[in-house]
Design a protein around this motif. Structure first.
Motif, short mmCIF file in Angstrom:
data_model
loop_
_atom_site.label_atom_id
_atom_site.label_comp_id
_atom_site.label_asym_id
_atom_site.label_seq_id
_atom_site.Cartn_x
_atom_site.Cartn_y
_atom_site.Cartn_z
N ARG A 185 0.45 -1.03 0.05
CA ARG A 185 -0.17 -0.05 0.05
C ARG A 185 0.93 1.10 0.05
N GLY A 186 0.26 2.55 -1.01
CA GLY A 186 1.26 3.29 -0.89
C GLY A 186 2.72 3.63 -1.57
N VAL A 187 3.28 4.30 -0.80
CA VAL A 187 4.96 4.54 -1.18
C VAL A 187 5.81 4.31 0.69
N ASN A 188 5.11 4.05 1.93
CA ASN A 188 5.50 4.32 2.98
C ASN A 188 6.10 2.46 2.74
N PRO A 189 7.66 2.67 2.98
CA PRO A 189 8.17 1.70 3.11
C PRO A 189 7.43 0.55 4.15
N GLU A 190 6.91 1.24 5.43
CA GLU A 190 6.67 0.20 6.48
C GLU A 190 4.83 -0.89 5.79
N THR A 191 4.95 -0.29 4.26
CA THR A 191 2.80 -0.49 3.89
C THR A 191 3.61 -1.22 2.73
N ARG A 192 4.56 -1.70 2.82
CA ARG A 192 5.60 -3.00 1.33
C ARG A 192 6.18 -3.32 1.73
N ILE A 193 6.92 -4.35 0.82
CA ILE A 193 7.70 -4.94 0.87
C ILE A 193 8.83 -4.50 0.34
N ASP A 194 9.88 -5.00 0.32
CA ASP A 194 11.07 -5.09 -0.64
C ASP A 194 10.85 -5.12 -2.71
N SER A 195 10.44 -4.26 -2.74
CA SER A 195 10.31 -4.80 -4.58
C SER A 195 11.21 -5.82 -5.18
N SER A 196 11.92 -6.18 -4.33
CA SER A 196 12.67 -7.00 -5.35
C SER A 196 12.56 -8.56 -5.02
N LEU A 197 11.47 -8.75 -3.59
CA LEU A 197 11.30 -10.05 -3.52
C LEU A 197 9.42 -10.14 -4.49
N CYS A 198 9.57 -9.18 -5.51
CA CYS A 198 8.05 -9.46 -6.28
C CYS A 198 8.21 -10.12 -7.55
N GLN A 199 9.95 -10.38 -7.63
CA GLN A 199 10.20 -10.55 -8.76
C GLN A 199 9.90 -12.27 -8.74
N TYR A 200 10.24 -12.88 -7.56
CA TYR A 200 10.03 -14.36 -7.38
C TYR A 200 8.83 -14.75 -7.75
N ASN A 201 8.84 -16.07 -8.45
CA ASN A 201 7.89 -17.08 -9.52
C ASN A 201 7.03 -17.51 -8.55
N ASN A 202 7.61 -17.50 -7.26
CA ASN A 202 6.23 -18.02 -6.02
C ASN A 202 6.11 -16.56 -4.79
N VAL A 203 6.34 -15.60 -5.85
CA VAL A 203 5.53 -14.48 -5.23
C VAL A 203 4.71 -13.92 -6.00
N LEU A 204 3.33 -13.16 -5.55
CA LEU A 204 2.24 -12.42 -6.01
C LEU A 204 1.93 -11.42 -5.23
N CYS A 205 2.69 -10.23 -5.46
CA CYS A 205 2.42 -8.91 -5.26
C CYS A 205 0.67 -8.05 -5.76
N ILE A 206 0.05 -7.83 -4.69
CA ILE A 206 -0.83 -7.45 -4.84
C ILE A 206 -1.17 -5.95 -4.63
N GLU A 207 -1.26 -4.64 -5.61
CA GLU A 207 -1.58 -3.40 -4.79
C GLU A 207 -2.89 -3.26 -4.34
N PHE A 208 -2.36 -2.23 -2.91
CA PHE A 208 -4.43 -1.67 -2.28
C PHE A 208 -5.32 -1.64 -2.98
N GLU A 209 -4.80 -0.94 -3.57
CA GLU A 209 -5.57 0.07 -5.31
C GLU A 209 -7.35 -1.04 -5.50
N GLU A 210 -5.92 -2.49 -6.16
CA GLU A 210 -6.20 -3.78 -6.82
C GLU A 210 -7.31 -4.73 -6.42
N LEU A 211 -7.48 -4.61 -4.33
CA LEU A 211 -8.53 -4.80 -3.52
C LEU A 211 -9.17 -4.04 -3.30
N LEU A 212 -9.78 -2.36 -4.25
CA LEU A 212 -11.08 -2.02 -3.34
C LEU A 212 -12.12 -2.52 -4.83
#
Length: 133
Positions: free
Chosen positions: A95-122
Motif C-alpha cells: 500500500r502506498g509508498v511508505n516502506p512500512e506498508t510495502r515489502i522490498d520490491s525485489s521480492l515481487c520478482q520471484y516466481n513464488n511471490v504474488l504482490c498485489i497493490e492495495f488499490e487492486e483490492l478495492l
C-alpha cells in the motif's frame, strides 16, 4: 486434513503483508478460494513464529493451506518452512509508498511471490467485487 496437493506436490500459501494494507481482505479471498469454511491461521511475530488458530497453537503442517502473517521476511519464512512442503507461495498486499506498508520490491520478482497493490483490492459494488476476485 491434508495440505494442498497438486500433481503430487504439497503447497502452502503465506499471506505475508505489512499491517494496514488490506491484508485481511486478501486473506479472506485466499481462504475462500483454497479452503472455504476453514479457520483463520495467523503466524505471530515472535521468535518462534507461532501459528495461532482460535487461541491455540497449531503446526504449520496440520492441514491448513493459508497462513496469514505480518512477517515480511519472506526469505526467512521460506527457509524456515521449505522442508515441510514441496512448494511455498507468498501473496503480499502493498500500500502506498511508505516502506512500512510495502515489502522490498525485489521480492515481487520471484516466481513464488504474488504482490498485489492495495488499490487492486478495492471495490464499491457487486461488479467490482467480482473483478477483484
Amino acid at each position: 486434513k491434508a495440505p494442498l496437493t497438486i500433481n503430487g506436490k504439497t503447497y502452502h500459501i503465506f499471506q505475508a503483508s505489512p499491517p494496514h494494507t488490506a491484508s485481511t481482505v486478501l486473506n479472506n479471498f485466499l481462504i475462500g478460494m483454497f479452503e472455504p469454511g476453514a479457520e483463520y491461521s495467523f503466524m505471530v511475530y515472535n521468535q518462534e513464529r507461532t501459528i495461532r488458530r482460535h487461541d491455540k497453537d497449531v503446526a504449520i503442517d496440520d492441514g491448513h493451506i493459508v497462513t496469514k502473517t505480518h512477517i515480511t521476511d519472506l526469505m526467512g519464512l521460506y527457509k524456515q518452512h521449505r522442508n515441510a512442503f514441496d512448494e511455498i507461495m507468498f501473496v503480499v498486499a502493498n500500500r502506498g509508498v511508505n516502506p512500512e506498508t510495502r515489502i522490498d520490491s525485489s521480492l515481487c520478482q520471484y516466481n513464488n511471490v504474488l504482490c498485489i497493490e492495495f488499490e487492486e483490492l478495492l471495490y464499491s459494488d457487486e461488479h467490482g467485487r467480482e473483478s477483484v476476485v
